[in-house]
Design an enzyme around this catalytic site. Sequence first.
Site, PDB file in Angstrom:
ATOM      1  CE1 TYR A 134      -1.192  -3.458   6.327  1.00  0.00           C
ATOM      2  CE2 TYR A 134      -0.792  -1.376   5.225  1.00  0.00           C
ATOM      3  CZ  TYR A 134      -1.362  -2.624   5.239  1.00  0.00           C
ATOM      4  OH  TYR A 134      -2.110  -3.043   4.165  1.00  0.00           O
ATOM      5  CB  SER A 181      -0.926  -0.017   1.207  1.00  0.00           C
ATOM      6  OG  SER A 181      -0.441   0.782   2.227  1.00  0.00           O
ATOM      7  CB  SER A 182       0.143   4.772  -0.849  1.00  0.00           C
ATOM      8  OG  SER A 182      -0.963   4.934  -0.004  1.00  0.00           O
ATOM      9  CB  CYS A 183       1.056   3.534   4.576  1.00  0.00           C
ATOM     10  SG  CYS A 183       0.742   1.830   4.703  1.00  0.00           S
ATOM     11  CE  LYS A 192       0.469  -5.011   3.126  1.00  0.00           C
ATOM     12  NZ  LYS A 192       0.005  -6.221   2.445  1.00  0.00           N
ATOM     13  CG  HIS A 210      -8.847   2.167   4.940  1.00  0.00           C
ATOM     14  ND1 HIS A 210      -8.989   0.872   4.499  1.00  0.00           N
ATOM     15  CD2 HIS A 210      -7.569   2.282   5.368  1.00  0.00           C
ATOM     16  CE1 HIS A 210      -7.845   0.226   4.649  1.00  0.00           C
ATOM     17  NE2 HIS A 210      -6.965   1.057   5.172  1.00  0.00           N
TER      18      HIS A 210
END
Length: 320
Positions: free
Chosen positions: A137, A108-110, A141, A180
């Site tokens: 998280y 994910s973009s985080c 990732k 979210h």
Amino acid sequence: MKKTEKILIAGHKGMVGSAVGRALKARGYTNLINIDRNEADLRNQQQVFDFMEANRPDVVIIAAAKVGGIMANNTYRGEFLYDNLMIEANLIEASRRVGVKKLLFLGSSCIYPKFAEQPIREESLLSGTLEFTNEPYAIAKITGIKLCESYYRQYGCNYFSAMPTNLYGPGDNFDLEKSHVLPALMRKFHEGKTTGSDHVIVWGTGTVLRDFMYVEDLASAVVFLLENVSAADIYEKGISHINIGTGSDVTISALAELVKDIIGFQGKIIYDATKPDGTPRKLMDASRLHELGWESSVSLEEGIRRTYKWFLENSENIKR
Ligand SMILES: NC(=O)c1ccc[n+]([C@@H]2O[C@H](COP(=O)([O-])OP(=O)(O)OC[C@H]3O[C@@H](n4cnc5c(N)ncnc54)[C@H](OP(=O)(O)O)[C@@H]3O)[C@@H](O)[C@H]2O)c1
């Protein structure tokens, strides 16, 4: 990729996994398999190895993860790190052992630094400090990305990663403790409308910017990547993964107004600035994917309308 390849979707019941399953079926893929949680807890190495040995898929899509919004990420920090590390490490190593031909890992973009230059290019990975609230998280990732890359470099595995922007759509998590921002707004405005409330409280200042993609678009991008891109295409360009985004962003306040209008809530929006905002802006640069020939097709307004329709039709069965 042949239409008869045996394709395992890990996380097939989730929002992303179920959308990917629908997209693959619509494209004519006939041999899709799943792992059910009561058959194999993906955190359990032996259960994952036994499942993969018995089923030997050709292609694996990792859409299984422990996922949540800012509050859940920040509260269950240990679980977000441990569960996600175990899920991806078990699936990637088991895939290598049974000779899986292609694997796509979804992050994910985080993964990107809190103050990454915008729009965020793939090269920004590991160039700065992460946002604290979702650091565990993100670390998990990033490790998944590096596992795929390292397995390509050491073993020649055709495994690579894609980082989708914020997603929403049918099957989303509407539990206010864990969801979210977009499904949380939908639930709050829906409840505000049905109870006749004169206001709805939105977390944060409303000023931060985010990019939102409808999950059916994401599923189409996943199928596109599986059919058209290999690990060598990614790593030989000097990047470790590819971004999936729409290319444009909105403020949370503009998003809130849009959701409010679509739902038809008549009251006021009050911003609770004591709640965390997260990263100030997160727009992914999706130009690499666009250059390869894929673009998103569902507008934010249309995606929210479709999601709200699904929410209304399924409200009695929504467990989360
Ligand atoms: N949602 C977003 O906005 C977003 C944005 C960017 C990227 N992504 C990525 O997309 C992927 C999927 O997200 P999602 O939104 O589809 O999440 P989701 O709806 O919560 O689905 C996650 C899936 O993973 C499964 N799972 C979790 N832990 C498991 C375990 N220990 N054993 C077996 N299965 C397990 C869940 O199974 P159960 O159904 O049994 O719980 C569920 O099917 C994630 O990698 C996420 O990072 C999501």
